[in-house]
Design an enzyme around this catalytic site. Sequence first.
Site, mmCIF file in Angstrom:
data_model
loop_
_atom_site.group_PDB
_atom_site.id
_atom_site.type_symbol
_atom_site.label_atom_id
_atom_site.label_comp_id
_atom_site.label_asym_id
_atom_site.label_seq_id
_atom_site.Cartn_x
_atom_site.Cartn_y
_atom_site.Cartn_z
ATOM 1 N N ASP A 4 -7.087 9.029 15.224
ATOM 2 C CA ASP A 4 -7.254 8.746 13.796
ATOM 3 C C ASP A 4 -8.019 7.435 13.615
ATOM 4 O OD1 ASP A 4 -7.108 9.340 11.160
ATOM 5 O OD2 ASP A 4 -4.988 8.843 10.909
ATOM 6 N N GLY A 43 0.236 8.671 2.603
ATOM 7 C CA GLY A 43 0.898 9.946 2.799
ATOM 8 C C GLY A 43 2.274 9.792 3.421
ATOM 9 N N PHE A 44 2.463 8.743 4.190
ATOM 10 C CA PHE A 44 3.709 8.521 4.923
ATOM 11 C C PHE A 44 4.776 7.882 4.071
ATOM 12 C CE2 PHE A 44 2.714 4.293 4.348
ATOM 13 C CZ PHE A 44 1.358 4.272 4.337
ATOM 14 N N GLY A 73 0.832 -1.186 0.000
ATOM 15 C CA GLY A 73 0.000 0.000 0.000
ATOM 16 C C GLY A 73 0.868 1.238 0.000
ATOM 17 N N VAL A 74 0.270 2.339 -0.392
ATOM 18 C CA VAL A 74 0.992 3.596 -0.421
ATOM 19 C C VAL A 74 0.123 4.633 0.255
ATOM 20 C CG1 VAL A 74 2.096 5.301 -1.892
ATOM 21 C CG2 VAL A 74 1.954 2.932 -2.647
ATOM 22 N N LYS A 120 5.581 4.134 1.744
ATOM 23 C CA LYS A 120 5.039 2.858 1.282
ATOM 24 C C LYS A 120 5.073 1.800 2.372
ATOM 25 C CE LYS A 120 6.206 3.389 -3.572
ATOM 26 N NZ LYS A 120 7.220 3.147 -4.595
#
Length: 823
Positions: free
Chosen positions: A612, A499-500, A496-497, A502
């Site tokens: 979050d 904002g932080f 997955g990719v 990969k």
Amino acid sequence: MANSGSSGLLIWVSSILCLMCLSLGYNPVDNYLIDCGSSTNKSVGDRVFVDDQFYSNLLSNPHIIFANASSSPNSSAYNPSLFQTARIFNETSHYTFAVKKSGRHWIRIYFYPFVFRNYNLSNAKFSVYAQNFTLIKEYQSKVNPEVREFSFNVTSDRLVLTFSPFSNSFAFVNALEVFSLPDELIPPGATTIGPQGSYQNLWEHALETVERLNMGNKAVSPLNDTLWRFWDADGKYLKQSNVEKFLSDIKAVNFSKGVVTENIAPSSVYGTATILNTESDPMTNANVTWLFNVDPGFDYLVRFHFCDILPRPSARFYFNVYIGSSAVVQYLDLLNRTSDVGVPYFMDVITRVTGSRMLNVSVGPSNNVQYPNALLNGLEVMKISNSKESLDVLDSFSPESSKTKVILIVGLAVGLFIIFVLALVLFLLCRRRLADLSHRKAEDDFAMNEGDTIYTAGSKFSNGTPIFSTSKFGYRFPFVAIQEATDNFSESLVLGVGGFGKVYKGVLRDETRVAVKRGTSQSQGISEFQTEIEMLSQFRHRHLVSLIGFCDERNEMIIIYEFMENGTLKDHLYGSKYPSLSWRQRLEICIGAAKGLHYLHTGSAKAIIHRDVKSANILLDENFMAKVADFGLSKTGPEIDQSHVSTAVKGSFGYLDPEYLIRQQLTEKSDVYSFGVVMFEVLCGRPAIDPSLPREKVNLVEWALKCQRRGQLEEIVDPRLEGQIKTDSLKKFGDIAEKCLAEYGVDRPSMGDVLWNLESALQLQGNEGRSSHNGKMTEKVNDRANSFEASVSNAQVSMGSMGELSGVSMSKVFAQMVREEMR
Ligand SMILES: *[C@@H]1O[C@H](CO)[C@@H](O)[C@H](O)[C@H]1NC(C)=O
Ligand SMILES: *[C@@H]1O[C@H](CO)[C@@H](O)[C@H](O)[C@H]1NC(C)=O
Ligand SMILES: *[C@@H]1O[C@H](CO)[C@@H](O)[C@H](O)[C@H]1NC(C)=O
Ligand SMILES: *[C@@H]1O[C@H](CO)[C@@H](O)[C@H](O)[C@H]1NC(C)=O
Ligand SMILES: *[C@@H]1O[C@H](CO)[C@@H](O)[C@H](O)[C@H]1NC(C)=O
Ligand SMILES: *[C@@H]1O[C@H](CO)[C@@H](O)[C@H](O)[C@H]1NC(C)=O
Ligand SMILES: *[C@@H]1O[C@H](CO)[C@@H](O)[C@H](O)[C@H]1NC(C)=O
Ligand SMILES: *[C@@H]1O[C@H](CO)[C@@H](O)[C@H](O)[C@H]1NC(C)=O
Ligand SMILES: *[C@@H]1O[C@H](CO)[C@@H](O)[C@H](O)[C@H]1NC(C)=O
Ligand SMILES: *[C@@H]1O[C@H](CO)[C@@H](O)[C@H](O)[C@H]1NC(C)=O
Ligand SMILES: *[C@@H]1O[C@H](CO)[C@@H](O)[C@H](O)[C@H]1NC(C)=O
Ligand SMILES: *[C@@H]1O[C@H](CO)[C@@H](O)[C@H](O)[C@H]1NC(C)=O
């Protein structure tokens, strides 16, 4: 005559005294001692191992195969006669022991493979289970007699021990001990290596004693221990033999002045020690080190026993205790911990062993002290069962779990499956609103998507120094190990990719499968990275994703998590090819996540606010058990005297507590709000914000609350759940979700209340819906007529309606975040 009378009296008095001595020993409530395969009772010290027939009614399998060794084995530790006979099982057999006292019980299993007629016990292949724990997955025969010792918490009224032979093979056992332990022996939790770290749920796990040593190089026989433990001499485990000295003064030990009881360890353990030899050089500065072979991939409970028995007069001394290269405690001053010399003291630490098969324990004098010395009196190393409730290496990794399954992960904000249009819209919106701010840099770094975590951008680190200057937190991995595990960050392993950066799938050397999150310096900031590691190393819970390690070498920000087979909850709710979850599964997932959050809020002195909570941060393991992930934004809750924490707004769109948005005051109730959003997502099988829908439906919370208040909740239930939900269950669920979404935090329930109510919603559901799978996929009406303009206005609607924003525009919120960043 008078003489013999008085000697008779003496004998009588001394036998009374002797009885009193005996009654001072530990007397287990549950106590089963079986000499398997034997036809006679055997007395061993003050205990009797009964013949095999005595408890045969506890066995599920009546077949009797008794075996007899031709010669007596050598065993210095245990009574050799117990190994002389064995019971052989040719089919799976259970012992069911009635349990009167709940709590931790010990199971000691005696093995000695000999040859009996056509049974060569060395060829036995079998597993041993107890309750839900795998004690031994595949028995490996040892030539010498051995006793394996396990313990776990029995909470029901029975303890089931299962011997399960492999097909065409058989199992055997030479003797068995099953008895209840004193409650004080194993605490419910312990600290991990690190300052505030703690492992709270030790009581859920089984333990296996790997090593139990008496320092001073003197073995202690089970007969000299109140709990019939064998303590091995430490000499053969010592790394060097020139810096240490053995000491013995059993009379110096005085239990009555301290809190430690003789059940923790007997005086023959506390009364001997291995110390630093300072005779030839009083300023000797060296570590005394013991080396142990252990199985990597497990957590270990290490118990250090100390007692100052140095010859008097002796100077006060301070020493350090290490596991590997990490300090467990520095400047340890026994006098300070115990108040007097000769008073026993012990310390528990949990450490994870990864990669190497060695566990090294050292003691050495603290720096710059006047009188260097260091001592250790006893040491126990206990393996903790892993997340599969297993104590066997063969269970630390399951090769059978399929590679073909789409596998997703841990700790992930989503990123790939975003609603593209909304992303664009929000981005444009931000740009427009921010345009009047002069700080263009911040603006350029700023992008977000629905459901994407908002990270304040631009935090960068400047030099190559590790983020954690000391090894405060254990589990630090070398970068090369991670390169190896992820095939040098192979694109084919990307899960997955976000904002932080990969997330990669990886396999460690010990074959543990992991998820590796690699931050990029432009994305998630150092502080999020640090927060996440701090949080994860402090908290361990069934329903919180576990940290395996991290790496901060070479400016990297890498976090290694346990691998979660079934990816995120979000992926199972909508927009993917997974089969629909049943209502019961959905309820169980909500309950799991609620337990995780409840634990965060209440599990330690100060509440932890996740900040979050969203369906993308709830991960599912291979059994669809939910675990809460991604602690990058978590914050410690308010101090007792404050009602909230003031902080810049962070979180995810669609899930943000309106009260928090407006007043920037953070409490646990903000998590409750977000959890309410997740509950409606789960019920309706759609995202929190879906701009492809008609205007009034774009914002899930607004829409669902409207329906709930009108009593029309069933109309918006995920069509794939059709016919599955009982009315009462639905009503309960809707009511809790509504309460979670109350405008003001004070009106929202606590996570504990939510949990309780969810459990009752599950009960109201009864056994319905266990199997009904309705393969019909939701027909997503993708209204292509929605023009770009319409999308923009929908997005505005959705933002304006995330609660009563009453005049607070999103631009103000953004401006606040940017200002916060500029400081
Ligand atoms: C072993 O001891 C139990 C009671 O402790 C007794 O009932 C049993 O008969 C004894 N067995 C033999 C073979 O003596
Ligand atoms: C084996 O078992 C038999 C009968 O159960 C017993 O008489 C004998 O003493 C045992 N020991 C050996 C070494 O055969
Ligand atoms: C017992 O020990 C002796 C000497 O230590 C050794 O020769 C013998 O083989 C051992 N027997 C067994 C069964 O291990
Ligand atoms: C186990 O042994 C018993 C008696 O010797 C026999 O009746 C039974 O069939 C055996 N079971 C298996 C699975 O071989
Ligand atoms: C029993 O099995 C072991 C391991 O397979 C083997 O080394 C040993 O020679 C066997 N003993 C006999 C008497 O067959
Ligand atoms: C063992 O697991 C089963 C289901 O896997 C569960 O129902 C049962 O409560 C568990 N027992 C214990 C003692 O944890
Ligand atoms: C055993 O488990 C129960 C909860 O199921 C817990 O309250 C208790 O403290 C545990 N006991 C020990 C000795 O760990
Ligand atoms: C064990 O106890 C016996 C007497 O009960 C004593 O002679 C012996 O020294 C003790 N052993 C140890 C290691 O303390
Ligand atoms: C242990 O300490 C207590 C309290 O100081 C004292 O009364 C007792 O005599 C001591 N026992 C020994 C064996 O030294
Ligand atoms: C433990 O000691 C061994 C032998 O000295 C060494 O090879 C190994 O690297 C050490 N392991 C740790 C974790 O310190
Ligand atoms: C003792 O071991 C620790 C941890 O490995 C190390 O930091 C320290 O330098 C060692 N002390 C000495 C004197 O070797
Ligand atoms: C131990 O040390 C702490 C702080 O260094 C001190 O406050 C405390 O009084 C000491 N306790 C004893 C029993 O010496």
